[in-house]
Structures are given as C-alpha cells and as structure tokens.
Scaffold this motif. Structure first.
Motif, mmCIF file in Angstrom:
data_model
loop_
_atom_site.group_PDB
_atom_site.id
_atom_site.type_symbol
_atom_site.label_atom_id
_atom_site.label_comp_id
_atom_site.label_asym_id
_atom_site.label_seq_id
_atom_site.Cartn_x
_atom_site.Cartn_y
_atom_site.Cartn_z
ATOM 1 N N TRP A 87 0.825 -1.212 0.000
ATOM 2 C CA TRP A 87 0.000 0.000 0.000
ATOM 3 C C TRP A 87 0.860 1.262 0.000
ATOM 4 O O TRP A 87 0.376 2.357 -0.314
ATOM 5 N N LYS A 91 0.116 5.811 -5.589
ATOM 6 C CA LYS A 91 -1.332 5.595 -5.654
ATOM 7 C C LYS A 91 -1.776 4.983 -6.977
ATOM 8 O O LYS A 91 -2.584 4.034 -7.003
ATOM 9 N N VAL A 94 -0.872 1.290 -7.147
ATOM 10 C CA VAL A 94 -1.747 0.492 -6.269
ATOM 11 C C VAL A 94 -3.111 0.301 -6.917
ATOM 12 O O VAL A 94 -3.665 -0.804 -6.910
ATOM 13 N N GLU A 95 -3.655 1.376 -7.486
ATOM 14 C CA GLU A 95 -4.967 1.273 -8.150
ATOM 15 C C GLU A 95 -4.920 0.294 -9.310
ATOM 16 O O GLU A 95 -5.860 -0.480 -9.525
#
Length: 264
Positions: A87, A91, A94-95
């Motif tokens: 995580w 971002k 991760v998406e």
C-alpha cells in the motif's frame, strides 16, 4: 527461412520440456509450491515502459505457470500477489494492482474452469476495494467444486499480521474457556492461520535475484526448500519452473533428523 528456423527451435524446446516433465513426474514432486513474484517493475524499466506494464506482463506469466504447474501435477500453487506493505507504493500503481484480479479472473476464469483449477485467496480481503473483492469472491465461488490444482493468491497478505490475528483468536478462545494455555501447540497455531486447509509449502521460489522472504508465510516456510533466481517474473517460464522442481528433487530433506544412510 528465419521463421522456419525459429519454429524448429521452438519445437525442440517443447520436446525437451516434455521429456523433463515426464522425468520429474516419475519422482517425488513438490506438492505445494509458493512463489514470490518479483521484478515486474524492473522488467518494465529495462524496456523504458511504465511499471504497470510490468505488472500486466506478469499477469500473463501467472496464467502460463498456473497451466503448466497443473499439467505437471502440482497440488497447490500459492502466489504472493500483493502484500500489506505494498500500500506504500504510488497511488496509481496500487490502483492498477487492485484492478488486476478483476482483469485476470474476468479474462481467464473460463480457462481455469476448463483446467479444473480451484481458486483460493488468503489475506485481509475485506480491506480491498469492492470491485477487487467482488471478482475474487466470484472466482472462489465458481471454482469451489473443482478438484485440480489449488491456485492460492496471497492478496493484501502479511505473515506477521496473520500470526498476530492467530494469536488474538487463540487468546479469545482461552478467555472463553474453549481451550487452556496447555492446549496451545504448533498444531493449534497452524489451525488458526489462513493456510489451515493447505499443506505447508515444499518449495519456495523467489524471482528477480532478491534473497529475502518479505513477510511471506514465515510460520509455514519453516522446513520449506528455497530456490532463488535472477529471472524477473515476467520472463519466468515453464523451463524456469522445471529448473526449480528438478533442483528440489535433488535436495535431501531431513526435517532436523538424518536419512538412513547418514546415521552410521
């Protein structure tokens, strides 16, 4: 002329792989193989591609290795897909990773059904996005009655977190009077882990040249044979898996004891 040469070479490789597979099947196969799929980002960087391109290519490798492992006769294949530490990545990456199960299972689920593969998941699934969770649950439900290879994805998984949760459950049972402290054994701890229905891995493979466990199945890997390769996960193929299996079959697994011929 060149195409003819490559077709001939490919056929030779295929025949060699078939022979190696048959030899391996005549010996003791690892029942459960666990793989830390590493090197997707570096694979992409070497080709001046975005990191997500490496993850997408790695998804194709998952399909290829799952199919071959099933053909060889491996009982369980556990793949470290996303750790609790992942995580921390950017971002957008991760998406993208959260969308991969949806794409992989949406595209390949019919083939997994044809191959009699049973999909399982371990990790904190409830913390995943709804679309990720939905695709996972669908695959698990639809393949539940298959009795071929168990394809077990470790998704949002961390071994220390798993062990902490197991201890919490045991402490609760002690407080409720269901067990006493004297009942706490290795078997009891194992029965509270996410792998309680699976045999412990016989062979661990990590790709990309990294030589560490990265918080993966720390309890379960106590007597597992390790094999590390410089090959990046998107480049990992059937021959690489055969290399690992053949090396495993040459290992002398003592489990802390001695083989008969070593006693004297």
């Amino acid at each position: 002329m060149l195409n003819k040469f490559f077709r001939k070479k490919k056929k030779m490789i295929s025949n060699d792989l078939m022979e190696r597979k048959q030899v391996a099947q005549s010996q003791q196969l690892p029942s459960h193989i666990a793989i830390i799929m590493d090197g997707n980002g570096r694979w992409a960087k070497k080709r001046t591609l975005p990191r997500v391109a490496g993850h997408h290519e790695g998804m194709k490798t998952v399909k290829k290795i799952t199919k071959f492992a099933n053909e060889v006769g491996i009982n369980t294949l556990t793949l470290y897909a996303f750790s609790t530490e992942n995580w921390k990545r950017p971002k957008l990456e991760v998406e993208f990773l959260m969308r991969l199960p949806e794409e992989f299972l949406g595209t390949y689920l019919p083939e997994l059904m044809e191959q009699n593969v049973q999909v399982k998941m371990m990790g904190n699934i409830d913390s995943l996005p709804e679309y990720t969770k939905s695709s996972i649950n669908k695959a698990v439900e639809q393949t539940a009655n298959n009795d071929g290879l168990i394809l077990n994805f470790a998704m949002n998984y961390g071994s220390r977190d798993e062990i902490v949760q197991a201890v919490q459950k045991i402490v609760y049972d002690v407080q409720e009077g269901k067990v006493s402290s004297n009942d706490i054994t290795e078997e009891l701890v194992s029965s509270h882990l996410m792998t309680k229905d699976l045999k412990e891995p016989d062979l661990l493979i990590r790709t990309s040249g990294e030589v560490r466990l990265s918080n993966f199945m720390l309890w379960q890997l106590a007597y597992t044979e390790f094999w590390f390769t410089e090959t990046l996960w998107p480049d990992f193929d059937e021959e690489c898996l055969m290399d690992a299996i053949e090396i495993y079959q040459k290992r002398n697994r003592r489990y802390g004891g001695l083989k008969g011929e070593e006693v004297n």
